[in-house]
Design an enzyme around this catalytic site. Structure first.
Site, mmCIF file in Angstrom:
data_model
loop_
_atom_site.group_PDB
_atom_site.id
_atom_site.type_symbol
_atom_site.label_atom_id
_atom_site.label_comp_id
_atom_site.label_asym_id
_atom_site.label_seq_id
_atom_site.Cartn_x
_atom_site.Cartn_y
_atom_site.Cartn_z
ATOM 1 N N GLU A 79 93.922 45.298 -43.132
ATOM 2 C CA GLU A 79 94.326 46.589 -42.582
ATOM 3 C C GLU A 79 93.521 47.754 -43.141
ATOM 4 O O GLU A 79 93.596 48.872 -42.611
ATOM 5 C CB GLU A 79 95.817 46.808 -42.846
ATOM 6 C CG GLU A 79 96.698 45.888 -42.000
ATOM 7 C CD GLU A 79 98.177 46.054 -42.279
ATOM 8 O OE1 GLU A 79 98.528 46.606 -43.340
ATOM 9 O OE2 GLU A 79 98.985 45.619 -41.436
ATOM 10 N N GLU A 110 96.661 24.832 -53.426
ATOM 11 C CA GLU A 110 96.982 25.785 -54.488
ATOM 12 C C GLU A 110 96.942 25.147 -55.876
ATOM 13 O O GLU A 110 96.938 25.848 -56.888
ATOM 14 C CB GLU A 110 98.344 26.411 -54.261
ATOM 15 C CG GLU A 110 99.524 25.463 -54.413
ATOM 16 C CD GLU A 110 100.841 26.192 -54.217
ATOM 17 O OE1 GLU A 110 101.556 26.372 -55.222
ATOM 18 O OE2 GLU A 110 101.151 26.575 -53.074
#
Length: 268
Positions: A79, A110
């Site tokens: 953004e 992960e």
């Protein structure tokens, strides 16, 4: 380590609650989140102050996380260009398992302690770049391994977590620990922990962009004009700052491509 994020919910027999009772209880829990973030504003401030110095020297901001944490980092990074008009790549979000993991969980990604740093190296990491690890638990190997290597390489590091005394809060130079308490659904850190992470990321990126001159007054003067709504918003900004009618402001905006440039051109 006794993880706060894994402690049993303050509520039980959730399936026996009415929908209204469920939502009321969740809202009550959510109200604790801004208070937890408020408590660490001094720590966030100290980090942003150091990060801004490096970004003014050309440093980039990297977020690393897995699952919800990784997705939130990507959201914040993605953004920044449309909101503040910065180039792609100034703020980067990386998630364990790569872009495919944005939508679908990638098993075991992960747990790889080397993967995060390997991905950073592919981005040609430089000394002034800033690495922010995001992990509600504070124990994600993908994040911890990357921050350890980043520290050794001389990068500035921070760790956003919701568990005090977690490995992440210790390995990061700046531990940003928002202790929001047990989740409404035990262990579901996409809830309060995720909200806390989003609030902290909002604060970090917005304050840095203000410091880099991407906001004037309270306006996004460099925002990208990527749709009709933003053109109207930008034209209203130009009209207000220049004291001219909307249509003239819109024409200036479309000609020069940003609120900043339109206002500068009008004012000569």
């Amino acid at each position: 380590m006794n993880k706060v994020t894994e402690q049993s919910s303050n509520y039980d027999k959730l399936e026996e609650l009415t929908i209204h009772e469920q939502l009321t209880a969740m809202n009550k829990e959510d109200q604790l989140v801004p208070l937890a973030v408020e408590a660490i504003v001094p720590e966030i401030t100290a980090f942003v102050e150091e990060a801004l110095i490096r970004m003014k020297r050309g440093g980039r901001l990297f977020y690393l996380g897995a699952g919800t944490s990784g997705r939130l980092g990507i959201l914040d990074a993605s953004e920044c260009p449309p909101t503040f008009g910065v180039e792609q790549g100034l703020v980067v979000g990386l998630i364990a398992g790569g872009d495919a993991a944005i939508r679908i969980a990638v098993e075991n990604a992960e747990d790889n302690t080397e993967l995060g740093w390997e991905e950073l190296q592919k981005m040609n990491i430089q000394k002034d770049d800033i690495i922010v690890g995001i992990a509600a638990s504070g124990t994600t190997p993908y994040v911890l391994g990357a921050l350890e290597k980043a520290n050794a390489a001389g990068n500035l590091t921070a760790g956003i977590t919701c568990n005090p005394d977690s490995p992440l809060s210790k390995v990061a130079q700046h531990g940003l620990v928002a202790v929001v308490g047990p989740e409404f659904v035990t262990g579901s850190t996409r809830l309060k922990s995720g909200t806390a992470q989003k609030l902290i990321l909002n604060m970090i990126s917005t304050s840095l962009m203000i410091g880099l001159g991407k906001v004037q007054g309270n306006k996004m003067v460099d925002m990208q004009l990527s749709n009709a709504k933003l053109v109207i918003r930008g034209a209203n900004m130009v009209a207000e700052q220049c004291g001219i009618e909307f249509e003239e402001a819109k024409a200036l905006l479309l000609e020069f491509g940003s609120v900043r440039k339109a206002v500068l051109e009008y004012n000569g």
